[in-house]
Design a protein around this motif. Structure first.
Motif, mmCIF file in Angstrom:
data_model
loop_
_atom_site.group_PDB
_atom_site.id
_atom_site.type_symbol
_atom_site.label_atom_id
_atom_site.label_comp_id
_atom_site.label_asym_id
_atom_site.label_seq_id
_atom_site.Cartn_x
_atom_site.Cartn_y
_atom_site.Cartn_z
ATOM 1 N N THR A 1 1.011 -1.364 0.127
ATOM 2 C CA THR A 1 0.156 0.151 0.133
ATOM 3 C C THR A 1 0.837 1.269 -0.090
ATOM 4 O O THR A 1 0.603 2.027 0.239
ATOM 5 N N LEU B 1 1.396 2.855 -5.537
ATOM 6 C CA LEU B 1 -0.337 2.034 -4.292
ATOM 7 C C LEU B 1 -0.667 2.658 -3.608
ATOM 8 O O LEU B 1 -1.351 2.703 -2.589
ATOM 9 N N SER B 2 -0.051 3.875 -2.782
ATOM 10 C CA SER B 2 -1.012 5.325 -2.526
ATOM 11 C C SER B 2 -1.778 5.380 -2.148
ATOM 12 O O SER B 2 -2.773 6.012 -2.079
ATOM 13 N N TYR C 1 -8.426 1.107 -1.338
ATOM 14 C CA TYR C 1 -8.774 -0.287 -0.586
ATOM 15 C C TYR C 1 -10.066 -0.378 0.143
ATOM 16 O O TYR C 1 -10.306 0.494 1.021
ATOM 17 N N LYS D 1 -6.940 -2.919 3.805
ATOM 18 C CA LYS D 1 -5.921 -1.840 3.494
ATOM 19 C C LYS D 1 -5.016 -1.789 5.197
ATOM 20 O O LYS D 1 -4.213 -2.708 4.998
ATOM 21 N N GLU E 1 -0.932 -3.590 4.286
ATOM 22 C CA GLU E 1 0.028 -2.608 5.778
ATOM 23 C C GLU E 1 0.857 -3.163 5.834
ATOM 24 O O GLU E 1 2.376 -2.456 6.322
#
Length: 148
Positions: free
Chosen positions: A69, A112-113, A117, A122, A126
């Motif tokens: 993420t 990806l940030s 999600y 998420k 993470e």
């Protein structure tokens, strides 16, 4: 830290892709995938108007993210111009629906940030560090580590 390693070899990829294409796309035949170092080489024969044409393109891993993420996943594409344009078009369509996906100067970039999600997913993503994403001995290796 615990981990998970996923290995995907050329035989597996070729088998899956040939099954998908063989059953669904009758104009493409003899698709072959070869993996070396940081590159995935695709080669196939397409038959249009009763004429065969050989097409090739290459995808190279340029950058991997820290977690699933956070960070960028970047690939460069090269090869036949027509195939590159088709890939660019597909990535462009995805970018209209998913934040963080872009293609510029033959480079596919996934931030990806910026991808939205589900909250539960998420939290899980993470906690997974992408330890490595590489190609060795004709295998795509994905190593994930659990971080707290």
């Amino acid at each position: 830290m615990s981990g998970l390693t996923i290995r995907i070899n050329e035989v597996f990829i070729n088998g899956i892709i040939n099954k998908l294409i063989g059953d669904n796309v009758h104009r493409i035949k003899k698709l072959n995938v070869k993996m070396t170092d940081t590159k995935i080489h695709f080669q196939f024969i397409a038959n249009l108007f009763n004429k065969d044409g050989l097409f090739e393109f290459l995808i190279e891993i340029k950058e991997i993210p820290y977690t699933l993420t956070n960070g960028y996943l970047k690939f460069s594409i090269s090869g036949d111009d027509g195939i590159k344009r088709i890939i660019e078009g597909i990535i462009y369509v995805f970018s209209r629906f998913i934040n963080g996906i872009a293609i510029t100067n033959n480079e596919i970039s996934i931030d990806l940030s910026k991808i939205e999600y589900n909250e539960k997913l998420k939290l899980l993503l993470e906690s997974l560090k992408l330890d490595s994403f590489e190609i060795k001995n004709s295998e795509l290796l994905l190593k994930l580590k659990y971080i707290e």
